[in-house]
Design a protein around this motif. Structure first.
Motif, mmCIF file in Angstrom:
data_model
loop_
_atom_site.group_PDB
_atom_site.id
_atom_site.type_symbol
_atom_site.label_atom_id
_atom_site.label_comp_id
_atom_site.label_asym_id
_atom_site.label_seq_id
_atom_site.Cartn_x
_atom_site.Cartn_y
_atom_site.Cartn_z
ATOM 1 N N ALA A 399 13.062 8.774 9.891
ATOM 2 C CA ALA A 399 11.773 8.114 10.112
ATOM 3 C C ALA A 399 11.336 7.266 8.926
ATOM 4 O O ALA A 399 10.787 6.176 9.108
ATOM 5 N N PHE A 400 11.582 7.743 7.707
ATOM 6 C CA PHE A 400 11.031 7.047 6.553
ATOM 7 C C PHE A 400 11.653 5.679 6.280
ATOM 8 O O PHE A 400 10.974 4.806 5.732
ATOM 9 N N GLN A 405 9.324 -0.109 5.848
ATOM 10 C CA GLN A 405 9.149 -1.518 6.192
ATOM 11 C C GLN A 405 7.681 -1.943 6.122
ATOM 12 O O GLN A 405 7.377 -3.126 6.015
ATOM 13 N N PHE A 406 6.766 -0.969 6.178
ATOM 14 C CA PHE A 406 5.338 -1.289 6.252
ATOM 15 C C PHE A 406 4.555 -0.888 5.004
ATOM 16 O O PHE A 406 3.466 -1.405 4.773
ATOM 17 N N VAL A 407 5.084 0.058 4.217
ATOM 18 C CA VAL A 407 4.383 0.492 3.003
ATOM 19 C C VAL A 407 5.363 0.500 1.840
ATOM 20 O O VAL A 407 6.578 0.572 2.028
ATOM 21 N N PHE A 415 1.273 9.446 -1.559
ATOM 22 C CA PHE A 415 0.986 10.360 -0.446
ATOM 23 C C PHE A 415 1.531 11.756 -0.753
ATOM 24 O O PHE A 415 0.858 12.770 -0.527
ATOM 25 N N PHE A 416 2.739 11.813 -1.318
ATOM 26 C CA PHE A 416 3.336 13.109 -1.637
ATOM 27 C C PHE A 416 2.657 13.775 -2.835
ATOM 28 O O PHE A 416 2.684 15.002 -2.958
ATOM 29 N N VAL A 417 2.062 12.984 -3.720
ATOM 30 C CA VAL A 417 1.257 13.565 -4.801
ATOM 31 C C VAL A 417 0.084 14.343 -4.205
ATOM 32 O O VAL A 417 -0.208 15.481 -4.605
ATOM 33 N N VAL A 418 -0.586 13.731 -3.230
ATOM 34 C CA VAL A 418 -1.730 14.376 -2.578
ATOM 35 C C VAL A 418 -1.290 15.650 -1.856
ATOM 36 O O VAL A 418 -1.928 16.709 -1.978
ATOM 37 N N THR A 419 -0.193 15.574 -1.095
ATOM 38 C CA THR A 419 0.267 16.759 -0.360
ATOM 39 C C THR A 419 0.737 17.858 -1.314
ATOM 40 O O THR A 419 0.615 19.049 -0.998
#
Length: 450
Positions: A399-400, A405-407, A415-419
């Motif tokens: 999926a990644f 392609q968009f980010v 995002f993974f820092v937050v999670t």
């Protein structure tokens, strides 16, 4: 005795790591020989996690119905057969079927080995023996990369077919050793007691704990038999969602979900492109992202084996997520800096991230999973948790690349820092300490943390 039996079980980890890593090493040689379209790479890569998913559910039945040792023997046979078929396949569909077979073997063996290790180990050594499984996974990954490097230097006939054959066939050596060791192993005494083989269970306990008395073994088996009788009607899949089991099932699933949300697979996927943006040669990038990562995994896994029974499971798990967030921020900082400083900061961040993952949030979900579920639900509970892990791994890999392609990579890593911070909060609240406790006492302790 326990150490010898554990060596057989952790060989499953070596086969897991080798077969997971060898796909990438053999891909260029396979592409040169078969000349296949790009979608075949997805099929060859997907065969392993798909087989692992099937194998996990098969193990839930096999290890309960026929025993942990029998499940290991069956997986050993599948490893040997899968290695031979992978090396001798002359058609892509046969090779894909062989890799699927190896994936099934991995799914069965990874669960059966951890169940077996948890059930034969004394409480004071159980953590490091379970963590040793992850260490052997790392050694298997390194062996696959080294085998690729060595075989590619060997002038066989000039035909790449011979090289990729050897890469797959070499795993058969460890598979034969694992199968032979499994045939010579003892059955888990807890499984023997669960199915009513009290005399055999008592004799096995004495072999595993020679300093204990026969009366101690009789008491252990009596308690296990009482529990088995009391839970006779509570061994179905639905029992995992009962009021008593929901906290344990939920925690096991969250461990694997948060492990994936640490970003480890995505970071390893993007690492080559991150380093190439600094202008590093392709050969240097390949070495850093194969042998370098494998060395970091081994270092972290060795630290886990050394620390897990000394400081406990909970400190490692709680510490892992803040360290994960810190190393991701270091990588983001390095990516925003020009070379050469940016290269060294980014490389340091990636190396520390992998080491931290390998000594904390990498092995600990597997350790907890093997310890928390009671004997009558251990196989099914572990199968459910590992199945989630296989599904999430599959989604992360496929999926990644589309999300990319968009980010930007920086946005994904943020995002993974937050999670990771969320993971730290969750583990502070929920992670129990199971160090030095018997398997039978762990459930009561876990309830205190809910």
């Amino acid at each position: 005795m326990v150490t010898r039996l554990a060596c057989v079980a952790v060989l499953c980890g070596f086969l897991y790591g080798y077969n997971e890593a060898v796909v990438g090493g053999a891909y260029d040689l396979l592409e040169a020989y078969f000349v296949f379209p790009p979608y075949w790479r997805g099929i060859l890569v997907a065969a392993l996690p798909l087989g692992g998913l099937v194998g996990a559910f098969l193990c839930a039945h096999l290890s309960d119905a026929y025993g942990r040792r029998s499940a290991l023997i069956i997986s050993g046979l599948l490893f040997v057969l899968g290695s031979l078929l992978s090396g001798l396949a002359l058609e892509l569909y046969l090779l894909s079927c062989a890799r699927l077979l190896v994936g099934i073997a991995i799914g069965i063996s990874s669960l059966a080995a951890l169940q077996y290790l948890a059930e034969i180990s004394p409480p004071k050594a159980r953590g490091r023996l379970l963590a040793a499984f992850q260490l052997l996974v790392s050694l298997g990954i390194l062996s696959a990369y080294l085998s690729e490097a060595l075989i590619n230097r060997v002038p066989l006939t000039g035909d790449p077919f011979n090289h990729w054959q050897l890469l797959y066939l070499m795993s058969g050596i460890a598979a034969v050793a694992m199968l032979a060791g499994s045939l010579a192993s003892l059955e888990s005494p807890r499984w023997l007691a669960m199915v009513g083989k009290a005399g055999h269970a008592e004799a096995t306990f004495i072999k595993l704990e020679p300093t204990q008395t026969p009366d101690w073994a009789i008491r252990q088996v009596k308690l296990l038999r009482q529990d088995a009788i009391a839970t006779q009607e509570k061994r179905g899949w639905r029992e995992l969602l009962s009021a008593n089991m929901r906290p344990i099932t939920g925690f096991a699933l969250m461990c694997f979900l948060l492990q994936q949300l640490s970003g480890v697979y995505v970071l390893l996927f993007y690492a080559p492109s991150i380093l190439e943006e600094f202008g590093l040669p392709e050969s240097s990038v390949h070495t850093l992202t194969t042998l370098g990562f494998a060395a970091a995994l081994i270092l972290g896994s060795a630290l886990s084996v050394f620390l897990i029974d000394r400081i406990g499971r909970r400190p490692l798990m709680v510490m892992g997520y803040p360290c994960c967030a810190a190393t991701l921020l270091l990588i983001i900082w390095g990516m925003d800096m020009p070379a050469p400083d940016g290269i060294w900061i980014t490389l340091t961040g990636i190396f520390l991230f992998v080491v931290n993952f390998a000594f904390s949030i990498g092995p600990l979900p597997w350790v907890y999973m093997a310890e928390l579920f009671p004997s009558h639900l251990r196989a099914k509970g572990m199968a459910l948790a590992v199945s989630l892990n296989w599904i999430l791994t599959f989604l992360a890999v496929f999926a990644f690349p589309k999300i990319y392609q968009f980010v930007s990579v920086n946005q994904i890593l943020l995002f993974f820092v937050v999670t990771s911070f969320f993971g730290a909060v969750y583990m502070v609240r929920k992670a129990p300490e199971t160090n030095t406790l018997t398997l039978e006492n762990i459930q009561q302790l876990f309830k205190k943390h809910q």
